[in-house]
Motif scaffolding. Structure first.
Motif, PDB file in Angstrom:
ATOM      1  N   VAL A 265       0.838  -1.204   0.000  1.00  0.00           N
ATOM      2  CA  VAL A 265       0.000   0.000   0.000  1.00  0.00           C
ATOM      3  C   VAL A 265       0.870   1.251   0.000  1.00  0.00           C
ATOM      4  O   VAL A 265       0.587   2.232  -0.702  1.00  0.00           O
ATOM      5  N   LEU A 266       1.959   1.235   0.786  1.00  0.00           N
ATOM      6  CA  LEU A 266       2.847   2.392   0.819  1.00  0.00           C
ATOM      7  C   LEU A 266       3.536   2.599  -0.541  1.00  0.00           C
ATOM      8  O   LEU A 266       3.697   3.737  -0.995  1.00  0.00           O
ATOM      9  N   GLU A 267       3.905   1.494  -1.197  1.00  0.00           N
ATOM     10  CA  GLU A 267       4.504   1.608  -2.529  1.00  0.00           C
ATOM     11  C   GLU A 267       3.501   2.175  -3.522  1.00  0.00           C
ATOM     12  O   GLU A 267       3.848   3.013  -4.373  1.00  0.00           O
ATOM     13  N   ALA A 268       2.245   1.719  -3.425  1.00  0.00           N
ATOM     14  CA  ALA A 268       1.212   2.241  -4.317  1.00  0.00           C
ATOM     15  C   ALA A 268       0.976   3.727  -4.071  1.00  0.00           C
ATOM     16  O   ALA A 268       0.747   4.507  -5.005  1.00  0.00           O
ATOM     17  N   ARG A 269       1.062   4.114  -2.813  1.00  0.00           N
ATOM     18  CA  ARG A 269       0.889   5.527  -2.478  1.00  0.00           C
ATOM     19  C   ARG A 269       2.003   6.365  -3.099  1.00  0.00           C
ATOM     20  O   ARG A 269       1.759   7.458  -3.631  1.00  0.00           O
ATOM     21  N   GLU A 270       3.233   5.880  -3.022  1.00  0.00           N
ATOM     22  CA  GLU A 270       4.354   6.610  -3.609  1.00  0.00           C
ATOM     23  C   GLU A 270       4.193   6.743  -5.121  1.00  0.00           C
ATOM     24  O   GLU A 270       4.481   7.809  -5.695  1.00  0.00           O
ATOM     25  N   ARG A 271       3.718   5.657  -5.766  1.00  0.00           N
ATOM     26  CA  ARG A 271       3.485   5.748  -7.219  1.00  0.00           C
ATOM     27  C   ARG A 271       2.408   6.772  -7.542  1.00  0.00           C
ATOM     28  O   ARG A 271       2.501   7.513  -8.528  1.00  0.00           O
ATOM     29  N   THR A 272       1.391   6.834  -6.711  1.00  0.00           N
ATOM     30  CA  THR A 272       0.308   7.793  -6.941  1.00  0.00           C
ATOM     31  C   THR A 272       0.798   9.217  -6.765  1.00  0.00           C
ATOM     32  O   THR A 272       0.406  10.131  -7.510  1.00  0.00           O
ATOM     33  N   GLU A 273       1.668   9.403  -5.774  1.00  0.00           N
ATOM     34  CA  GLU A 273       2.219  10.745  -5.566  1.00  0.00           C
ATOM     35  C   GLU A 273       3.043  11.184  -6.777  1.00  0.00           C
ATOM     36  O   GLU A 273       2.972  12.355  -7.195  1.00  0.00           O
ATOM     37  N   LEU A 274       3.804  10.260  -7.351  1.00  0.00           N
ATOM     38  CA  LEU A 274       4.565  10.589  -8.554  1.00  0.00           C
ATOM     39  C   LEU A 274       3.632  10.923  -9.708  1.00  0.00           C
ATOM     40  O   LEU A 274       3.876  11.864 -10.475  1.00  0.00           O
ATOM     41  N   LEU A 275       2.561  10.140  -9.824  1.00  0.00           N
ATOM     42  CA  LEU A 275       1.593  10.389 -10.892  1.00  0.00           C
ATOM     43  C   LEU A 275       0.915  11.736 -10.706  1.00  0.00           C
ATOM     44  O   LEU A 275       0.657  12.467 -11.678  1.00  0.00           O
ATOM     45  N   GLN A 276       0.648  12.104  -9.461  1.00  0.00           N
ATOM     46  CA  GLN A 276       0.004  13.393  -9.183  1.00  0.00           C
ATOM     47  C   GLN A 276       0.912  14.548  -9.596  1.00  0.00           C
ATOM     48  O   GLN A 276       0.451  15.529 -10.187  1.00  0.00           O
ATOM     49  N   ARG A 277       2.183  14.426  -9.255  1.00  0.00           N
ATOM     50  CA  ARG A 277       3.102  15.502  -9.648  1.00  0.00           C
ATOM     51  C   ARG A 277       3.239  15.602 -11.161  1.00  0.00           C
ATOM     52  O   ARG A 277       3.439  16.676 -11.711  1.00  0.00           O
ATOM     53  N   ALA A 278       3.118  14.459 -11.863  1.00  0.00           N
ATOM     54  CA  ALA A 278       3.260  14.465 -13.317  1.00  0.00           C
ATOM     55  C   ALA A 278       2.022  15.014 -14.005  1.00  0.00           C
ATOM     56  O   ALA A 278       2.105  15.755 -14.977  1.00  0.00           O
TER      57      ALA A 278
END
Length: 237
Positions: A121-134
């Motif tokens: 879940v934490l890894e998925a959250r980090e990916r989402t944060e990257l996607l949000q910034r992009a």
């Protein structure tokens, strides 16, 4: 206490609980595998449409069953020591130790599952944060994963609190068992002495009655301990 009965009854109940807990743990692992076989965003969408994917509730149910089996092991460990026949006593000792080893293995597997899920879940959250910034348009997805991470953390915290409550209960039950064994040994010595001096049957019956009262006091204490553990678990949920 809950699960009272003969040694054979407690053993059969523990084996039945072991089988059900093992099946539930396998179901939890299947949910885990199917949920994370796709991307993190796809997993979140699936969890909204399929309540069965909400694994924290299932994990906590398994945790409760494991605690119950461990309580049965404490009671069986006390009872097999009172078996008169040496071969039967050794046989029951091996059976109880086998149940204890199996439930410890299940608990270890569940703890690993919770840690693995939290990490994913934490890894998925980090990916989402990257996607949000992009892209700048995925804030709601990040919030959803925050809630999922909080749910996983809550499940783990509840699991740790149950562990602490169970450890306290086991310590109390062990003390009761030790006290009861000491009382039994003292009673046998007293009866030997009383029989030697020819004390009346009325006094012997009075002593046996006192023994029964002590036994029920011990059982009441065990039941109260498990009740406190149960109320604690309900209060945290």
């Amino acid at each position: 206490m809950e699960g009272g009965g003969t040694l054979s009854d407690l053993y059969q109940k523990s084996k039945k609980l072991l089988l059900g807990t093992r099946d539930a743990l396998e179901r939890l692992e299947r949910i885990d595998s199917s949920s994370y076989s796709s991307s993190s965003s796809s997993y979140y969408s699936a969890s909204l449409s399929n309540p069965a994917v909400d694994s924290p509730d299932l994990a906590l149910s398994i945790k409760k069953d494991i605690a119950q089996i461990q309580s049965l092991c404490v009671e069986m460990d006390r009872m097999w020591r009172s078996v008169g026949s040496r071969p039967q006593r050794d046989l029951w000792k091996r059976k109880v130790e086998q149940v204890a080893e199996e439930v410890d293995s299940l608990k270890e597997s569940l703890d690993k599952h919770l840690l693995r899920n939290q990490k994913r879940v934490l890894e998925a959250r980090e990916r989402t944060e990257l996607l949000q910034r992009a892209k700048g348009d995925s804030a709601h997805v990040l919030q959803d994963f925050d809630e999922e991470a909080q749910a996983m953390q809550s499940a783990r915290n509840s699991s740790l609190m149950l562990d602490e409550a169970y450890a306290t209960g086991v310590a109390v039950l062990s003390k009761y068992a030790e006290q009861r064994e000491r009382l039994k040994r003292a009673q046998r010595k007293a009866l030997d002495i009383l029989n030697t001096v020819g004390l009346s049957n009325a006094v012997l019956k009075l002593i046996e009655k006192r023994h029964r009262v002590d036994k029920w006091v011990a059982y009441a204490g065990m039941f109260f301990t498990l009740f406190v553990v149960y109320v604690f678990w309900r209060w945290t949920h």
